[in-house]
Design a protein around this motif. Structure first.
Motif, short mmCIF file in Angstrom:
data_model
loop_
_atom_site.label_atom_id
_atom_site.label_comp_id
_atom_site.label_asym_id
_atom_site.label_seq_id
_atom_site.Cartn_x
_atom_site.Cartn_y
_atom_site.Cartn_z
N ILE A 1 0.56 -1.41 -0.09
CA ILE A 1 0.13 0.26 -0.13
C ILE A 1 1.17 1.59 -0.24
CG2 ILE A 1 -1.59 1.22 1.46
CD1 ILE A 1 -3.27 -1.35 2.07
N ARG A 2 1.66 1.12 0.69
CA ARG A 2 2.61 2.53 0.98
C ARG A 2 3.57 2.35 -0.51
NH1 ARG A 2 4.22 0.19 5.39
NH2 ARG A 2 5.29 -0.89 5.22
N ASN A 3 4.04 1.42 -1.22
CA ASN A 3 4.79 1.62 -2.53
C ASN A 3 3.40 2.35 -3.71
OD1 ASN A 3 7.59 0.19 -1.45
ND2 ASN A 3 6.51 -1.44 -2.17
N LEU B 1 -5.30 11.81 -5.83
CA LEU B 1 -4.52 11.94 -4.19
C LEU B 1 -5.74 11.14 -3.36
CD1 LEU B 1 -1.89 11.69 -3.35
CD2 LEU B 1 -2.09 14.46 -2.94
N ARG B 2 -6.52 12.88 -3.66
CA ARG B 2 -8.06 12.14 -2.57
C ARG B 2 -8.48 11.14 -2.23
NH1 ARG B 2 -9.62 17.20 -3.58
NH2 ARG B 2 -11.60 16.98 -4.37
N ASN B 3 -8.56 10.27 -3.88
CA ASN B 3 -9.45 9.07 -4.23
C ASN B 3 -8.17 8.11 -3.26
OD1 ASN B 3 -12.35 10.42 -5.05
ND2 ASN B 3 -10.91 10.04 -6.78
N TRP B 4 -7.00 8.48 -3.86
CA TRP B 4 -6.01 7.02 -3.56
C TRP B 4 -5.73 7.27 -1.25
CZ3 TRP B 4 -4.43 2.85 -5.24
CH2 TRP B 4 -4.23 3.30 -6.83
N ARG B 5 -6.17 8.33 -1.31
CA ARG B 5 -5.92 8.19 0.47
C ARG B 5 -7.64 7.27 1.19
NH1 ARG B 5 -3.33 14.46 1.49
NH2 ARG B 5 -1.40 14.03 0.70
N ALA B 6 -8.85 8.19 0.39
CA ALA B 6 -9.40 7.37 0.51
C ALA B 6 -9.44 6.23 1.02
CB ALA B 6 -10.74 7.81 -0.03
N ARG B 7 -8.66 5.28 -0.67
CA ARG B 7 -7.99 4.01 -0.28
C ARG B 7 -7.45 3.10 0.33
NH1 ARG B 7 -8.55 3.27 -7.49
NH2 ARG B 7 -10.21 4.31 -7.70
N GLU B 8 -6.36 3.91 0.46
CA GLU B 8 -5.44 3.65 1.48
C GLU B 8 -5.96 3.48 2.92
OE1 GLU B 8 -0.83 5.24 3.25
OE2 GLU B 8 -2.46 6.28 2.00
N ALA B 9 -7.14 4.49 3.21
CA ALA B 9 -8.20 4.08 4.57
C ALA B 9 -8.73 3.15 4.81
CB ALA B 9 -8.65 5.50 4.56
N GLY B 10 -9.05 2.24 3.48
CA GLY B 10 -10.34 1.53 3.49
C GLY B 10 -9.04 0.73 3.66
N MET B 11 -8.33 0.41 2.97
CA MET B 11 -7.49 -0.97 2.79
C MET B 11 -6.65 -0.82 4.14
SD MET B 11 -5.37 -0.26 -1.07
CE MET B 11 -4.53 -2.05 -1.12
N ARG B 12 -6.49 0.40 4.65
CA ARG B 12 -5.49 -0.40 6.39
C ARG B 12 -6.72 -0.54 7.12
NH1 ARG B 12 -0.54 2.10 6.68
NH2 ARG B 12 -0.34 2.90 5.08
#
Length: 849
Positions: free
Chosen positions: A20-22, A97-108
């Motif tokens: 996810i970080r990568n 960027l906001r979409n990816w950050r939302a996806r990153e939060a869901g994945m986390r």
């Protein structure tokens, strides 16, 4: 991506976080690069158009001095457009960027949930003693997790899957088969296994998320005890089922009763005996093997806690049988068994009947029999014993002692005269202490001689057998005299006679036997062996075959002795007929007869017969050859006669036509005779083959009659044809059948008088077709009828008809070729009837044979 790493464990969670970080870093870097490229493009667009639009002479003077208003308008338009593009790009970048950050939060969040589920699964797995084995695919290596001590010490790693090392053979085979079905078809299972160490393992397999999961749990505590109880219950249940199977296989009825005395279980023999389908059927219809009295006695014994045993009658499958019934009390009821002793009872009855028959038989024997028990008292005697000694019946029925009987017989002067009777009686009574039969001879005062046999009984005592051998001794004397007479008689016979015993030695021979083979006197008086006699006789008959047959006949066992006859010829030309006949005592009687004269006569007759047969063969060959030679010119004569009769070469007068007709008829008759001779010759040589086919019987008779209609009309005869409408057809050679009928009808016409009647009939009888031709002629005597089927035998029968004697011979030959037979019935004044019987499938049957 989350699904890809779901269930991968704690290591999988770390790998998922790094991924996810990568991805986030790559997206941010991509956005920055896009923004930078947009700004660079904006700057180039703002500067490049004026430079491109300026004249060449102004570029060297500087940038500001060459700009004009149109150029500035264009530049500002490009700058404005580029600015809008950059702003749009920046807005898109921020939104992405906001979409990816939302996806990153869901994945986390999902990663945290998976980590929590992983922790809970590890806690659940570690909470109890178990092992989990998983396969991601059919060919993937297994992943093993859990406590290895679940299966016992020393079992860990891949050895867990070597089920045969820690399970019994049956359990190992069962789990391997279930595991194979799980991995191939996803078929779930659950079973309980027992290790070699005695521990119970709960095995469960199922398919989960594309994986095959096997879980092995140690069963302890109450559940383990329950498993042991279940296993023990299954073992006891299996043993009970095996016991029931065994009891169902026995022929004796076996049953169980409950505490109320009702039928609880019964084997197949019991149900078959009472003709019930099941125990419930028997109880519903109140069917019982034993009658009410026997059941009542059994119930009384059962209530008293005692075993009931009795022999009683019962109806078994509708038949009355005798049964030995045993019913033993058991906890909660009773168990019973019935053994059919009808045969034993029958044997006992038969034994008693046999004993009575033996007693009656002993009473009919001429040998006196007396049986004494161990106390030397009389227990049985037959009628011959009482009559031999003349003793009173009441005295014998009282069971007197042996010494009392001897004393009474001595007083009646019926025992041998003895100087010391006391010692003699003691010697007689000593047989009671002997273990071997004793045989003595008593010479009575009245001249009789008794053979006395004292045979010890197995239970003590003696059985006396008294045989009056007075007549036997007289007969033996007479036999010896008769034997001497027989020897003298044999010596007077011309035939050589020799008797060899079962041991192969010469017992008896006459003088003719010795003279015939020139045997020395010493050889015939010393009872020589057969081989010695044959060795001497082979000097005159060296051939080995006849002597081998004689050896086999003499040396054969009691069952292998059979009579024989053979002929042998000596070197001096004498021919001998040897015959062997077994005798009742096992010996073999050989007789040798000189048949030289009869053999010489037989040879002469044989040579004469051979000469006659050769002459007959030459005659047949001559007739056959002449018939063939006559056929060609006869055919020419018939052809020219036909040509003349048709008047194709000129007209004929009435007399010429009559002569041509006579020639035609005579030629036709001669041709028929020649054809008959040729047919007989073909039959003799075996070259005549039938051509079988389906023959319509009525049409065949009509075809044979059509060729004789002129003769029937000329002879003023009446022809009656009787054929059943349903007779149909049969298999045969149609041409030969027509020829048979033609010859029979022609023969009947020849022997019938004008105005007579000829009857032709055909009928089907079972699998046979019967043709019959009857006339009303003069008939013939029996001695003539016996020869009419022979060749060239002709009988006028008082008529003008005379043939060559071939018609009936051909009829018999053709009928026999079809597998049938011919019968002729005739007597003077009653006419003649010829019957031909054909099998319906004659040629087919002959071909099969």
């Amino acid at each position: 991506m989350i699904r890809r790493w779901r269930g991968a464990g704690r290591n999988g969670t770390g790998m998922l976080e790094a991924a996810i970080r990568n991805r986030t870093t790559r997206v941010a870097a991509s956005g920055h690069r896009l923004l930078l490229r947009s700004m660079t493009a904006l700057a180039s667009i703002a500067i490049a158009p004026p430079a491109l639009a300026a004249p060449a002479n102004t570029r060297a003077d500087g940038f500001l001095t060459t700009l004009t208003e149109p150029h500035l308008a264009v530049s500002f338009a490009f700058v404005a457009g580029s600015a809008i593009f950059v702003l749009t790009t920046a807005v898109f970048y921020r939104m992405e960027l906001r979409n990816w950050r939302a996806r990153e939060a869901g994945m986390r969040a999902e990663l945290a949930e998976l980590s929590s589920a992983h922790d809970r699964a590890e806690i659940l797995i570690g909470a109890e003693s178990q092992i989990v084995v998983s396969w991601e695919s059919r060919d993937a290596q297994p992943r093993i997790e859990g406590d290895p001590t679940t299966l016992g010490t020393g079992i860990g790693g891949r050895r867990i899957l070597a089920f045969g090392s820690w399970l019994g053979a049956a359990d190992a085979s069962a789990i391997e088969a279930a595991l194979q079905r799980l991995r191939e078809r996803g078929e779930a299972f659950r079973m309980t296994l027992k290790t070699n160490a005695g521990r119970f393992i709960d095995a469960e397999g199922r398919a989960l998320g594309g994986r095959a999961i096997l879980r092995l749990r140690d069963v302890t505590g109450e559940r383990a005890e329950l498993m042991k109880v279940k296993r023990e219950f299954k073992r006891i249940h299996d043993e009970l089922e095996r016991l029931r199977t065994v009891l169902d296989s026995v022929d004796q009825p076996v049953w169980l009763r409950d505490g109320d005395g009702k039928l609880a279980w019964a084997n197949a023999a019991y149900l078959a005996a009472i003709e019930a389908e099941s125990v419930e059927d028997a109880r519903g219809r109140k069917l019982e093997l034993l009658d009410s009295a026997a059941r009542a006695q059994a119930a009384q014994q059962r209530e008293a806690g005692k075993r009931f045993a009795a022999r009683t009658a019962a109806i078994v499958i509708g038949k009355r049988r005798m049964l030995d019934v045993t019913e033993t009390p058991s906890p909660g009821g009773a168990a019973g068994v019935a053994i059919d002793v009808s045969e034993v009872e029958q044997l006992r009855t038969d034994l008693n009947r046999e004993m009575e028959a033996h007693v009656r038989t002993l009473d009919q024997l001429p040998t006196a029999v007396a049986i004494f028990d161990a106390s030397q008292h009389l227990t049985f005697h037959n009628t011959a014993y009482r009559q031999l000694w003349g003793l009173d019946q009441p005295f014998l029925d009282s069971g007197p002692a042996d010494n009392e009987i001897l004393d009474r017989l001595r007083g009646m002067r019926k025992l041998p005269e003895q100087a010391d009777f006391r010692s003699w009686k003691t010697d007689v009574l000593s047989a009671y202490r002997s273990i071997e039969p004793r045989e003595t001879w008593w010479h009575l005062p009245d001249g009789r001689t008794l053979r006395v046999v004292a045979n010890p009984n197995p239970n003590g005592g003696l059985t006396y057998l008294f045989d009056d051998v007075s007549d036997h001794i007289k007969l033996e004397s007479r036999f010896n005299a008769l034997l001497r007479v027989q020897g003298e008689t044999l010596d007077t016979l011309a035939e050589g006679v020799a008797v060899f015993g079962s041991d192969g030695r010469l017992r008896l021979s006459n003088q003719a036997f010795a003279r015939l083979w020139r045997l020395p006197e010493a050889l015939t008086t010393d009872n020589p062996h057969l081989d010695a006699v044959i060795a001497h006789c082979q000097q005159n008959v060296p051939a080995e075959e006849p002597w081998a047959e004689i050896r086999a006949a003499v040396a054969g066992g009691a069952d292998g002795r059979t009579g024989f006859a053979l002929r042998m010829e000596r070197k001096d030309g004498i021919v001998l007929d040897c015959a062997g006949q077994p005798l009742p005592d096992g010996a073999m009687l050989l007789t040798f007869i000189d048949v030289t004269a009869s053999v010489n006569v037989e040879r002469a007759l044989t040579e004469k017969n051979d000469a006659l047969e050769r002459a007959a063969q030459l005659r047949d060959e001559f007739v056959h050859h002449v018939s063939y030679e006559l056929r060609s010119p006869l055919t020419t004569i018939i052809g020219f006669t036909q040509l003349l009769s048709d008047e194709t070469v000129g007209a004929l007068n009435e007399r010429q036509r009559e002569y041509a007709g006579h020639i035609m008829r005579s030629s036709g008759a001669l041709l028929a005779i020649i054809n008959d001779i040729l047919d007989l010759a073909s039959i003799d040589t075996g070259s005549l083959a039938l051509e079988p086919g389906e023959i319509d019987i009525r049409e065949t008779i009509e075809a044979a009659v059509r060729g004789l209609e002129d003769r029937i009309a000329e002879s003023d005869l009446h022809l009656d044809i009787t054929v059943d409408e349903t007779i149909g057809s049969f298999t045969g050679d149609g041409k030969r059948i027509r020829q048979v009928l033609f010859n029979l009808i022609s023969n009947a016409i020849g022997f019938s008088e004008a105005g007579g009647r000829i009857r032709v009939s055909a009928q089907r009888r079972d699998d046979e077709i019967v043709f019959s031709v009857a006339d009303q002629g003069q008939g013939m005597p029996e001695h003539v009828a016996a020869r009419v089927f022979e060749r060239f035998e002709s009988h006028t029968g008082g008529t003008t008809h005379r043939g060559v004697g071939l018609g009936l011979s051909i009829v018999r030959s053709f009928v026999e070729l079809h597998g049938g037979h011919v019968k002729l019935e005739s007597s003077p004044g009653t006419g003649t009837t010829v019957t031909c019987v054909f099998p319906a499938d004659g040629p087919r049957r002959l071909a099969a044979e």
